[in-house]
Design a protein around this motif. Structure first.
Motif, mmCIF file in Angstrom:
data_model
loop_
_atom_site.group_PDB
_atom_site.id
_atom_site.type_symbol
_atom_site.label_atom_id
_atom_site.label_comp_id
_atom_site.label_asym_id
_atom_site.label_seq_id
_atom_site.Cartn_x
_atom_site.Cartn_y
_atom_site.Cartn_z
ATOM 1 N N TYR A 93 0.814 -1.220 0.000
ATOM 2 C CA TYR A 93 0.000 0.000 0.000
ATOM 3 C C TYR A 93 0.849 1.273 0.000
ATOM 4 O O TYR A 93 0.539 2.223 -0.738
ATOM 5 C CB TYR A 93 -0.960 0.009 1.191
ATOM 6 N N PRO A 94 1.914 1.348 0.808
ATOM 7 C CA PRO A 94 2.739 2.575 0.760
ATOM 8 C C PRO A 94 3.315 2.845 -0.625
ATOM 9 O O PRO A 94 3.474 4.012 -1.025
ATOM 10 C CB PRO A 94 3.843 2.297 1.785
ATOM 11 N N GLN A 95 3.624 1.804 -1.378
ATOM 12 C CA GLN A 95 4.165 1.989 -2.718
ATOM 13 C C GLN A 95 3.090 2.466 -3.696
ATOM 14 O O GLN A 95 3.376 3.257 -4.603
ATOM 15 C CB GLN A 95 4.797 0.681 -3.204
ATOM 16 N N ARG A 142 8.482 -1.144 -9.179
ATOM 17 C CA ARG A 142 7.717 -1.646 -8.030
ATOM 18 C C ARG A 142 6.555 -2.559 -8.416
ATOM 19 O O ARG A 142 6.147 -3.427 -7.640
ATOM 20 C CB ARG A 142 7.171 -0.473 -7.212
ATOM 21 N N PHE A 143 5.997 -2.357 -9.619
ATOM 22 C CA PHE A 143 4.802 -3.114 -9.999
ATOM 23 C C PHE A 143 4.972 -3.914 -11.289
ATOM 24 O O PHE A 143 4.003 -4.496 -11.775
ATOM 25 C CB PHE A 143 3.607 -2.153 -10.136
ATOM 26 N N SER A 158 -6.726 0.184 -9.319
ATOM 27 C CA SER A 158 -7.889 -0.709 -9.369
ATOM 28 C C SER A 158 -7.590 -2.057 -8.745
ATOM 29 O O SER A 158 -8.437 -2.629 -8.047
ATOM 30 C CB SER A 158 -8.343 -0.904 -10.822
ATOM 31 N N TYR A 159 -6.385 -2.560 -8.965
ATOM 32 C CA TYR A 159 -6.034 -3.866 -8.398
ATOM 33 C C TYR A 159 -5.937 -3.803 -6.879
ATOM 34 O O TYR A 159 -6.469 -4.676 -6.165
ATOM 35 C CB TYR A 159 -4.716 -4.365 -8.983
ATOM 36 N N TYR A 160 -5.286 -2.776 -6.360
ATOM 37 C CA TYR A 160 -5.042 -2.737 -4.918
ATOM 38 C C TYR A 160 -6.252 -2.263 -4.116
ATOM 39 O O TYR A 160 -6.320 -2.517 -2.914
ATOM 40 C CB TYR A 160 -3.806 -1.887 -4.609
ATOM 41 N N VAL A 161 -7.195 -1.632 -4.759
ATOM 42 C CA VAL A 161 -8.392 -1.197 -4.051
ATOM 43 C C VAL A 161 -9.520 -2.226 -4.194
ATOM 44 O O VAL A 161 -10.561 -2.119 -3.542
ATOM 45 C CB VAL A 161 -8.845 0.188 -4.579
ATOM 46 N N LEU A 162 -9.284 -3.260 -4.998
ATOM 47 C CA LEU A 162 -10.316 -4.242 -5.318
ATOM 48 C C LEU A 162 -11.009 -4.843 -4.099
ATOM 49 O O LEU A 162 -12.244 -4.940 -4.074
ATOM 50 C CB LEU A 162 -9.708 -5.356 -6.188
ATOM 51 N N PRO A 163 -10.294 -5.250 -3.035
ATOM 52 C CA PRO A 163 -10.984 -5.886 -1.910
ATOM 53 C C PRO A 163 -11.972 -4.971 -1.183
ATOM 54 O O PRO A 163 -12.874 -5.467 -0.494
ATOM 55 C CB PRO A 163 -9.834 -6.292 -0.975
#
Length: 449
Positions: free
Chosen positions: A148-150, A173-174, A195-200
Motif C-alpha cells: 500500500y505505501p508503494q 515496483r509493480f 484498481s487492483y489494490y483497491v479491489l478488496p
C-alpha cells in the motif's frame, strides 16, 4: 485457532479474560479498553505462515501438544501493552470481564461461551459460503497491504506531475511497463495499479457495470449532442475543475489503505444479512475512532465536488445543456434551483441531491449522511472508547446539545466504507471525462490555448 488469555490492567489492576481469534494476517495488532478505567490495552500478535496456521495447529493438537506449546511451536507470539498476563488455570472465571477479539469479524463483549467464537458467530449469521468469501477477500488484503505505501507513492508521483519517475517507479515496483509518455497511457498505468489494490474494498461487479455505463453515456452525448457536450467539456477544461477533482479523488486511497484494519469487520457486513436487525452491539478489535474521524468529512467533500459532474451529465441527458437544471420554486414562487452548474457547485452537500433529477446514477443513501459529516466538521461528536459508542449532535441547538444520535464504531466504519465506494464509483466518471479530453472524439471538441 483461538488463544485464551487473562490480562490485568496496568492502571487499575482490573482483570479481563480474552479469547483471541487468529486472523490470516501475519501481524495482528488488537486493542480493547479496560472496562473499569478505560485504559487502552494492546495485544500485538505475530504469526508466521498465518494462512496455514489452523491446519498446523489442528495437527499439533491431535499429536497431543499442549495449547501454549502449540502456539509457540507454530510461530505465534504476542506482546502486551498497558497490562500484564495472568496465568490461566482451567476455564475462564465467569465473574471477570470478558472480551472476544478478532481482526476479521465483528466481536461482542459480554459473557464467555465456549465454542461461540467470533468466526463461528459470523458463520451463523452469514452462512459458511459467504464467510469463506469474506476470508478470501481478506486474504487478498493480506497479500497486498505491505505494498500500500508503494501505491500511495505512485499516486504521489502522478499528482505532482513527475511522469518520468512515475513510469520508472511503475516498472520497478509493480513490473508495469508504461506504453508511452502520453497522458492516456500514464493514466492507464495509474488506474491499472489503483484498481487492483483497491479491489478488496469495492464491489467490483458494480464498478465494472458503471464504467461501461459512463463510457457509453459519454460517447452517446458526444455523438448525439455534440455541441452541448463540447460546451460541458470546455468548461471542465477552462476551469481546471476536472484535473483538480481527479487529484482530490486520488487522495482518498491512502486513508482507506491506512484504515485497512478497522475496515476488515466492516467488510463482513456485506455478507451479514442479520446485522441491521441485530440487538447486540458489535464491535471492532483494532484502532480507535479518533484516528479516522476526519477521513469521513474529507471524503464527503470529495463527493460534494463529484456531484457537480453528475449534475452536469444529468442536465445534458435530460435537457441538452449542462447548465440547465429543472426549475424548482418555493411556495412563494422564489426559484430554488441553481441557475448554472457553477452556482450548483456552491450548493451545500445536504441540498445537492434536490437538483439531481436524472436517474442515470443513484447515490447510495448510506454514503450520503450529511448530518454525520456536519457533526464531525463542527466537532459536535463524542466517543466512548470503552463501549465504542460514537455520539453526535446533528442539529444547530445554540448552547444546548439535546438531540443526539448514537452509532457504534463498527457502524461508522461501515458508513465510511459505503462513502468510499460511492466516491470510487464516481471517480470512474472523472476518469471517463478525463479520457474524453485526451482522446478522440472528445479531444478535438475542446479549444486549447
Amino acid at each position: 485457532m483461538n488463544i485464551n488469555m487473562s490480562l490485568k490492567c496496568g492502571e487499575c489492576s482490573n482483570q479481563t479474560n480474552c479469547r483471541v481469534g487468529m486472523s490470516n494476517r501475519d501481524v495482528q495488532p488488537l486493542k480493547f479498553s479496560c472496562k473499569k478505567c478505560g485504559t487502552l490495552i494492546g495485544i500485538h500478535v505475530t504469526a508466521k505462515g498465518a494462512d496455514t496456521l489452523d491446519n498446523r495447529a489442528i495437527a499439533a493438537f491431535q499429536a497431543g501438544k499442549k495449547p501454549k506449546d502449540v502456539y509457540l511451536n507454530q510461530g505465534v507470539n504476542w506482546t502486551i501493552t498497558n497490562a500484564s498476563e495472568v496465568g490461566l488455570d482451567g476455564m475462564f472465571d465467569p465473574k471477570l470481564d470478558f472480551v472476544d477479539l478478532h481482526l476479521d469479524f465483528p466481536v461482542v463483549f459480554g459473557s464467555y461461551v465456549p465454542g461461540n467464537t467470533p468466526y463461528m458467530q459470523a458463520v451463523g449469521r452469514s452462512g459458511g459460503r459467504m464467510a469463506a468469501f469474506h476470508r478470501q477477500r481478506l486474504g487478498l488484503i493480506n497479500d497486498q497491504y505491505k505494498k500500500y505505501p508503494q501505491v500511495v507513492e505512485l499516486i504521489s508521483k502522478y499528482t505532482k506531475g513527475f511522469y518520468g519517475p512515475f513510469c520508472d517507479y511503475a516498472k520497478k515496483r509493480f513490473k508495469l511497463q508504461v506504453k508511452s509518455q502520453r497522458m492516456e497511457d500514464i493514466n492507464a498505468a495509474l488506474y491499472t495499479v489503483v484498481s487492483y489494490y483497491v479491489l478488496p474494498f469495492t464491489l467490483p461487479d458494480d464498478s465494472q457495470a458503471l464504467v461501461r455505463k459512463y463510457t457509453g453515456t459519454a460517447v452517446d452525448l458526444m455523438q448525439n449532442k455534440k455541441a452541448a457536450m463540447a460546451a460541458f467539456l470546455q468548461e471542465l477544461f477552462d476551469t481546471d475543475f476536472l484535473a483538480s477533482l481527479q487529484r482530490d479523488c486520488l487522495k482518498v486511497y491512502k486513508p482507506i489503505f491506512d484504515a485497512e484494519l478497522p475496515l476488515r469487520p466492516a467488510l463482513f457486513l456485506d455478507v451479514d444479512s442479520t446485522y441491521a436487525a441485530a440487538k447486540t452491539a458489535m464491535r471492532v478489535s483494532s484502532q480507535d475512532f479518533m484516528e479516522y474521524r476526519e477521513v469521513y468529512k474529507d471524503m464527503a467533500e470529495v463527493l460534494n465536488r463529484q456531484l457537480v459532474l453528475l449534475a452536469g451529465m444529468g442536465n445534458l441527458i435530460e435537457r441538452g445543456d449542462h447548465n440547465a437544471f429543472a426549475v424548482r420554486t418555493s411556495k412563494t414562487g422564489k426559484q430554488l434551483s441553481p441557475a448554472s452548474l457553477n452556482e450548483y457547485a456552491d450548493v451545500a452537500l445536504g441540498n445537492k441531491l434536490h437538483d439531481l433529477d436524472s436517474g442515470w446514477h443513484t447515490i447510495d443513501p448510506l454514503a450520503h449522511d450529511n448530518e454525520l459529516r456536519n457533526a464531525i466538521a463542527h466537532n459536535k461528536i463524542d466517543y466512548d472508547d470503552v463501549t465504542q459508542v460514537i455520539t453526535y449532535y446533528p442539529k444547530l441547538e445554540g448552547m444546548e446539545r439535546e438531540k443526539k444520535r448514537e452509532i457504534q464504531l463498527l457502524d461508522y466504519m461501515h458508513r465510511l466504507l459505503a462513502l468510499f465506494r460511492e466516491v470510487h464509483r464516481l471517480h470512474h466518471l472523472v476518469k471517463c471525462l478525463n479520457y474524453a479530453l485526451l482522446i478522440e472524439p472528445g479531444a478535438s471538441m475542446v479549444k486549447r490555448p
